[in-house]
Scaffold this motif. Sequence first.
Motif, PDB file in Angstrom:
ATOM      1  N   GLY A  48       0.824  -1.213   0.000  1.00  0.00           N
ATOM      2  CA  GLY A  48       0.000   0.000   0.000  1.00  0.00           C
ATOM      3  C   GLY A  48       0.851   1.254   0.000  1.00  0.00           C
ATOM      4  N   ILE A  49       1.902   1.280   0.799  1.00  0.00           N
ATOM      5  CA  ILE A  49       2.786   2.448   0.856  1.00  0.00           C
ATOM      6  C   ILE A  49       3.479   2.662  -0.487  1.00  0.00           C
ATOM      7  CG2 ILE A  49       4.890   3.369   1.923  1.00  0.00           C
ATOM      8  CD1 ILE A  49       4.038   1.958   4.507  1.00  0.00           C
ATOM      9  N   LEU A  50       3.953   1.559  -1.097  1.00  0.00           N
ATOM     10  CA  LEU A  50       4.617   1.670  -2.397  1.00  0.00           C
ATOM     11  C   LEU A  50       3.686   2.273  -3.445  1.00  0.00           C
ATOM     12  CD1 LEU A  50       6.560  -1.737  -2.613  1.00  0.00           C
ATOM     13  CD2 LEU A  50       7.529   0.530  -2.236  1.00  0.00           C
ATOM     14  N   LYS A  51       2.439   1.826  -3.436  1.00  0.00           N
ATOM     15  CA  LYS A  51       1.481   2.359  -4.412  1.00  0.00           C
ATOM     16  C   LYS A  51       1.156   3.817  -4.122  1.00  0.00           C
ATOM     17  CE  LYS A  51      -0.852  -1.568  -6.395  1.00  0.00           C
ATOM     18  NZ  LYS A  51      -2.152  -2.092  -6.818  1.00  0.00           N
ATOM     19  N   ALA A  52       1.088   4.143  -2.837  1.00  0.00           N
ATOM     20  CA  ALA A  52       0.822   5.540  -2.460  1.00  0.00           C
ATOM     21  C   ALA A  52       1.966   6.452  -2.900  1.00  0.00           C
ATOM     22  CB  ALA A  52       0.622   5.639  -0.949  1.00  0.00           C
ATOM     23  N   LEU A  53       3.155   5.921  -2.943  1.00  0.00           N
ATOM     24  CA  LEU A  53       4.321   6.689  -3.378  1.00  0.00           C
ATOM     25  C   LEU A  53       4.437   6.775  -4.898  1.00  0.00           C
ATOM     26  CD1 LEU A  53       6.985   5.358  -0.839  1.00  0.00           C
ATOM     27  CD2 LEU A  53       5.919   7.624  -0.869  1.00  0.00           C
ATOM     28  N   GLY A  54       3.526   6.112  -5.611  1.00  0.00           N
ATOM     29  CA  GLY A  54       3.524   6.227  -7.064  1.00  0.00           C
ATOM     30  C   GLY A  54       3.931   4.983  -7.822  1.00  0.00           C
ATOM     31  N   PHE A  55       4.178   3.881  -7.103  1.00  0.00           N
ATOM     32  CA  PHE A  55       4.517   2.634  -7.796  1.00  0.00           C
ATOM     33  C   PHE A  55       3.298   2.134  -8.562  1.00  0.00           C
ATOM     34  CE2 PHE A  55       8.138   2.930  -5.261  1.00  0.00           C
ATOM     35  CZ  PHE A  55       9.053   1.935  -5.563  1.00  0.00           C
ATOM     36  N   LYS A  56       3.516   1.724  -9.794  1.00  0.00           N
ATOM     37  CA  LYS A  56       2.436   1.191 -10.610  1.00  0.00           C
ATOM     38  C   LYS A  56       2.225  -0.295 -10.309  1.00  0.00           C
ATOM     39  CE  LYS A  56       3.470   4.403 -14.386  1.00  0.00           C
ATOM     40  NZ  LYS A  56       3.866   4.545 -15.813  1.00  0.00           N
ATOM     41  N   ASN A  57       1.084  -0.801 -10.773  1.00  0.00           N
ATOM     42  CA  ASN A  57       0.804  -2.230 -10.591  1.00  0.00           C
ATOM     43  C   ASN A  57       1.913  -3.096 -11.187  1.00  0.00           C
ATOM     44  OD1 ASN A  57      -1.554  -1.564  -9.348  1.00  0.00           O
ATOM     45  ND2 ASN A  57      -2.890  -2.156 -11.047  1.00  0.00           N
ATOM     46  N   ARG A  58       2.411  -2.666 -12.347  1.00  0.00           N
ATOM     47  CA  ARG A  58       3.475  -3.412 -13.014  1.00  0.00           C
ATOM     48  C   ARG A  58       4.738  -3.462 -12.160  1.00  0.00           C
ATOM     49  NH1 ARG A  58       5.466  -0.611 -18.300  1.00  0.00           N
ATOM     50  NH2 ARG A  58       6.251   0.797 -16.690  1.00  0.00           N
ATOM     51  N   ASP A  59       5.048  -2.329 -11.486  1.00  0.00           N
ATOM     52  CA  ASP A  59       6.253  -2.288 -10.641  1.00  0.00           C
ATOM     53  C   ASP A  59       6.125  -3.237  -9.457  1.00  0.00           C
ATOM     54  OD1 ASP A  59       7.360  -0.308 -12.266  1.00  0.00           O
ATOM     55  OD2 ASP A  59       6.379   1.305 -11.155  1.00  0.00           O
ATOM     56  N   VAL A  60       4.958  -3.237  -8.817  1.00  0.00           N
ATOM     57  CA  VAL A  60       4.738  -4.127  -7.679  1.00  0.00           C
ATOM     58  C   VAL A  60       4.811  -5.584  -8.122  1.00  0.00           C
ATOM     59  CG1 VAL A  60       3.072  -4.864  -5.936  1.00  0.00           C
ATOM     60  CG2 VAL A  60       3.350  -2.427  -6.441  1.00  0.00           C
ATOM     61  N   MET A  61       4.217  -5.867  -9.260  1.00  0.00           N
ATOM     62  CA  MET A  61       4.232  -7.232  -9.777  1.00  0.00           C
ATOM     63  C   MET A  61       5.662  -7.683 -10.084  1.00  0.00           C
ATOM     64  SD  MET A  61       1.832  -8.753 -12.817  1.00  0.00           S
ATOM     65  CE  MET A  61       1.753 -10.504 -13.158  1.00  0.00           C
ATOM     66  N   ASN A  62       6.433  -6.794 -10.690  1.00  0.00           N
ATOM     67  CA  ASN A  62       7.822  -7.123 -11.015  1.00  0.00           C
ATOM     68  C   ASN A  62       8.653  -7.412  -9.766  1.00  0.00           C
ATOM     69  OD1 ASN A  62       7.511  -6.933 -13.778  1.00  0.00           O
ATOM     70  ND2 ASN A  62       8.154  -4.787 -13.889  1.00  0.00           N
ATOM     71  N   ILE A  63       8.381  -6.659  -8.683  1.00  0.00           N
ATOM     72  CA  ILE A  63       9.138  -6.860  -7.438  1.00  0.00           C
ATOM     73  C   ILE A  63       8.977  -8.295  -6.945  1.00  0.00           C
ATOM     74  CG2 ILE A  63       9.177  -6.292  -4.969  1.00  0.00           C
ATOM     75  CD1 ILE A  63       8.617  -3.372  -5.785  1.00  0.00           C
ATOM     76  N   PHE A  64       7.745  -8.769  -6.913  1.00  0.00           N
ATOM     77  CA  PHE A  64       7.495 -10.118  -6.392  1.00  0.00           C
ATOM     78  C   PHE A  64       7.954 -11.207  -7.370  1.00  0.00           C
ATOM     79  CE2 PHE A  64       4.849  -7.629  -3.616  1.00  0.00           C
ATOM     80  CZ  PHE A  64       4.957  -8.288  -2.398  1.00  0.00           C
ATOM     81  N   ILE A  65       7.807 -10.953  -8.655  1.00  0.00           N
ATOM     82  CA  ILE A  65       8.305 -11.931  -9.636  1.00  0.00           C
ATOM     83  C   ILE A  65       9.822 -12.025  -9.560  1.00  0.00           C
ATOM     84  CG2 ILE A  65       8.617 -12.358 -12.106  1.00  0.00           C
ATOM     85  CD1 ILE A  65       5.781 -11.458 -12.573  1.00  0.00           C
ATOM     86  N   PHE A  66      10.481 -10.870  -9.405  1.00  0.00           N
ATOM     87  CA  PHE A  66      11.931 -10.879  -9.296  1.00  0.00           C
ATOM     88  C   PHE A  66      12.377 -11.650  -8.049  1.00  0.00           C
ATOM     89  CE2 PHE A  66      14.515  -8.057 -12.137  1.00  0.00           C
ATOM     90  CZ  PHE A  66      13.572  -7.957 -13.151  1.00  0.00           C
TER      91      PHE A  66
END
Length: 405
Positions: A298-316
């Motif tokens: 939630g904090i990452l998204k509030a800071l402007g992270f896109k869905n793609r960025d969050v998804m990439n973090i966990f896939i990585f």
Amino acid sequence: MKLTDVFLYSYKSLEERKLRAALTVLGILIGPAAVIGITGLTSGYGSSITGQLLQLGTNTILVEPNSGKTISQNMINTISGIKGIKGVWPFYVIPAQISTPGGNENVEIFAINLQQGLEEAVPGLKIAEGSFPSPYDTYGATIGWNIANPTNTQYPHFRVDQVVTVKFSYAGQSMSKTFLVEGILQKFGPSYIINVDQGVFVSLKTGSQITGNSPYAGLLVVAQSPSDVNYIMQQIQKTYGNQLTVMSSQQALNIANSITGTLNLLLASAASVSFLVAFVGVTTTMYTSTLERTKEIGILKALGFKNRDVMNIFIFESAIMGLIGGILGVIAGMGASYLLTLIMPHFLRFGNGQNSFSLGPVTPVFNINIIVAVILASLLIGVLAGAAPAYRAAKVDPIKVLRNE
């Protein structure tokens, strides 16, 4: 967000959860370790068997009578006349024993024209000490490496110019004969013709005396070139049908390669099931991680992270664990393969009595293509196993998460 930044963030997240990541990597590496360990071991034994068979020479053909049949001099003359044959060498094989303080040591008396027939048919055979007896010598013998250097401490060691007495039974009669050791062969290993290392090699004349001029046990046929082997085999089988069994070194080599190849495939396929376990383990770990890190998402998204960025973090994260698991699995599999080559000879003993032999320790053989494939498979499992949890993390609503906090 740059992929390098995503990679560093994912790696740092794994470092903060070292124990869970380590346990997941452990679950992943089992599959690669099993595949590499098994393929390395079976390929090593396959290479060892191939090397042993090649010592017999690619021009060599073994001819033996079928049950109830005999090899006559007319057969030898007919076979000798086949085009492409360099030589036909009859031989006797007589099971025997050497009496020792530790009990009877099983050996085989192998009688043949030693200077020509045996050396031509088995070019890999080398003399360590001394020489072969002459064709007219009925008291000399050349012994195999294991007879001269037994591993059993209660068995005597034999050297050149010493005598060795062997006991044997032929035609229902028990006999013994004392030979002068004129030569000792280098260590050879198993073969489909005779257990060379447990052999007592004597002249054909000696074999005739021992057996009372009985029919030969078989023939060693040497072709002029490997290209003549198939033709010669076909002609022998065409002439004598089911009276004789014919096998070439190349034929035995093809059979051995086929068996080891099939065994390699079956064992590797069975070991590959471990990859499914790894997939489930990574998926479970990543789902747990997304549930625990809802606030962080939630904090990452509030800071402007896109869905793609969050998804990439966990896939990585899952991909990194898969890659590390694959590399460590390859290393562990290589180590296990070397360890097994030291253990297996104690269990891999074939035959019994004088015909028993062990393949002995071998050097594992690792295929670079299999190693790369296993590492890439582990990486792919990490990516696929982390995809669903990553998608779930990307769909987290930051407003709801932060409001609950």
